[in-house]
Design an enzyme around this catalytic site. Sequence first.
Site, short mmCIF file in Angstrom:
data_model
loop_
_atom_site.label_atom_id
_atom_site.label_comp_id
_atom_site.label_asym_id
_atom_site.label_seq_id
_atom_site.Cartn_x
_atom_site.Cartn_y
_atom_site.Cartn_z
N CYS A 109 13.92 8.97 -7.24
CA CYS A 109 12.67 9.15 -8.08
C CYS A 109 12.67 8.16 -9.14
O CYS A 109 11.70 8.00 -10.02
CB CYS A 109 13.02 10.49 -8.74
SG CYS A 109 12.28 11.64 -7.72
N1 CO8 Z 1 10.21 32.56 -6.28
C1 CO8 Z 1 10.98 33.47 -6.74
N2 CO8 Z 1 12.17 33.47 -7.18
C2 CO8 Z 1 12.88 32.43 -6.78
C3 CO8 Z 1 12.14 31.33 -6.40
C4 CO8 Z 1 10.80 31.48 -5.92
N3 CO8 Z 1 10.02 30.65 -5.46
N4 CO8 Z 1 12.94 30.41 -5.99
C5 CO8 Z 1 14.25 30.70 -6.47
N5 CO8 Z 1 14.24 31.83 -7.09
C6 CO8 Z 1 15.03 32.87 -7.74
C7 CO8 Z 1 16.49 32.19 -7.24
O1 CO8 Z 1 16.91 32.91 -6.01
C8 CO8 Z 1 17.53 32.91 -8.41
O2 CO8 Z 1 17.72 34.20 -8.31
P1 CO8 Z 1 18.99 34.68 -8.70
O3 CO8 Z 1 19.13 34.54 -10.15
O4 CO8 Z 1 19.08 36.22 -8.28
O5 CO8 Z 1 20.22 33.91 -7.89
C9 CO8 Z 1 16.39 32.57 -9.45
O6 CO8 Z 1 15.21 32.60 -8.91
C10 CO8 Z 1 16.79 31.27 -10.36
O7 CO8 Z 1 16.91 30.31 -9.54
P2 CO8 Z 1 17.30 28.80 -9.77
O8 CO8 Z 1 18.48 28.76 -10.50
O9 CO8 Z 1 17.30 27.99 -8.65
O10 CO8 Z 1 15.92 28.62 -10.83
P3 CO8 Z 1 15.79 27.44 -11.99
O11 CO8 Z 1 15.46 27.95 -13.07
O12 CO8 Z 1 16.93 26.62 -11.95
O13 CO8 Z 1 14.55 26.51 -11.34
C11 CO8 Z 1 14.09 24.36 -10.14
C12 CO8 Z 1 14.52 25.89 -10.19
C13 CO8 Z 1 12.56 24.51 -10.69
C14 CO8 Z 1 14.28 23.41 -8.97
C15 CO8 Z 1 14.94 23.68 -11.55
O14 CO8 Z 1 16.21 23.94 -11.27
C16 CO8 Z 1 14.69 22.18 -11.80
O15 CO8 Z 1 13.63 21.80 -11.72
N6 CO8 Z 1 15.67 21.28 -11.47
C17 CO8 Z 1 15.40 19.87 -11.78
C18 CO8 Z 1 15.21 19.63 -10.40
C19 CO8 Z 1 15.07 18.08 -10.34
O16 CO8 Z 1 14.77 17.16 -11.31
N7 CO8 Z 1 15.05 17.55 -9.02
C20 CO8 Z 1 14.62 15.95 -8.96
C21 CO8 Z 1 13.84 16.11 -7.67
S1 CO8 Z 1 12.97 14.92 -7.51
C22 CO8 Z 1 13.87 13.63 -6.90
O17 CO8 Z 1 14.86 13.14 -7.50
C23 CO8 Z 1 13.12 12.48 -5.71
C24 CO8 Z 1 13.75 13.30 -4.59
C25 CO8 Z 1 12.73 12.63 -3.57
C26 CO8 Z 1 11.57 13.50 -3.12
C27 CO8 Z 1 11.55 14.38 -1.98
C28 CO8 Z 1 10.30 14.93 -1.64
C29 CO8 Z 1 10.49 15.67 -0.02
#
Ligand code: CO8
Length: 371
Positions: free
Chosen positions: A156
């Site tokens: 990224c």
């Molecule tokens: N709907 C409903 N509930 C959900 C969903 C959903 N879609 N997804 C997860 N949940 C649930 C989980 O199961 C979990 O339930 P429980 O508490 O019972 O275990 C609860 O919701 C909370 O889940 P999370 O802890 O996973 O949720 P977060 O609040 O952490 O949010 C995010 C998830 C949005 C992914 C967040 O953690 C985030 O944005 N983190 C940062 C990620 C980031 O910056 N990544 C960078 C990626 S980009 C990059 O570097 C380049 C990669 C190359 C590109 C690739 C392209 C393919």
Amino acid sequence: MHNIHIAGTGLWYPEEKITNEELVNTYNTYVEKFNTENKSKINDGSVIPMEYSSVEFIEKASGIKSRHVVDKEGILDINRMMPRVQNELEGRMSAHVEAGIKASLDAMKQANVTPEQIDGVIVGTSHSARNYPAIAIEIQNELNIKGYAYDMLVGCSSTTFAINNAFSDIASGLAETILVVNPEINTPGVDFTRRDNHFIFGDGCAASVIQKNSKSQKAFKILDRKLYTQFSNNIRSNFSYLNRAAVDRVNEDKLMFNQNGRGVFKDVCPLVASLIKEQLNKNNILPNQISKFWLHQANGKMIRLITSKILGTDDFPDDISPMPIAQFGNLASVGSLFAFNLNNDLNKGDKGVICSFGAGYSVCSIIVEKI
Ligand code: CO8
């Protein structure tokens, strides 16, 4: 002292757009089908039932409301759940090149430069469309640019690292004007059957012209660059040319994008905030002298948290750190440049920070000043 500028930037994104409602509707229909088809196995405990996604979760957790994609129909088809794209075969133009040319023409127009004035092309992206020949060389050829061209991959941070390389080439005397192109066709790498990933990414492309002594009305002077990397497996793709010959061969879907989102959030927010603070300090700039923070668009909460850590307060207007993530989703390395391009109507002397962060981990922060 070098006078090296971001002389102009350009964007391209597909017209087709998927809202959270449409995405969740498809995903939940897929879940219902899976759970019905596997009912007896779910009942005897040998298969875990899939859980439903929700619009509310997506908006609250990420700030994403929609994403532009290269093929809406394929992604929303529950029998496919991925865009329909073509292999990168000779005889037709690469999709990455096509996107790159559109963004480049926009950037060149804004920078007021012609192909003859450009000395080189650098493509930075989180995904190589192919190993060779370089996408940058195909773009160079299509745009009739002389000199040299190459591709680079830094997750990224590929866009800002590529701008950094362009700066270094110009500062060292190798070139005077470089075209930086960043195609991010992400959705073919997304597993749309995974609840935790299906809402994150969109497709788009940005380009920028980096130039010595630009006369463009839109030019920003690059004041300082800071680069940092730290190894982490928290964002990882194992997809590779090695896969076909691997003795431990696994399903391709399992090799694509994988992340520990919580871990990334926890590690990267303090890291980025402290790097930007250090950089501003080194340049004798106070955080409140920065008009805009154009940050990587991975998550709305992350953008607000990093900004508040830098400013030392939660009380700041939303438009200090623009969030095109709401409309475009996570565009991998071009998120910060989308934020910049769409929100850079500043006055002479105003300063801003363009900062990307992501897989690697990798961070690149660039302080700019409107001239
Ligand atoms: N709907 C409903 N509930 C959900 C969903 C959903 N879609 N997804 C997860 N949940 C649930 C989980 O199961 C979990 O339930 P429980 O508490 O019972 O275990 C609860 O919701 C909370 O889940 P999370 O802890 O996973 O949720 P977060 O609040 O952490 O949010 C995010 C998830 C949005 C992914 C967040 O953690 C985030 O944005 N983190 C940062 C990620 C980031 O910056 N990544 C960078 C990626 S980009 C990059 O570097 C380049 C990669 C190359 C590109 C690739 C392209 C393919």
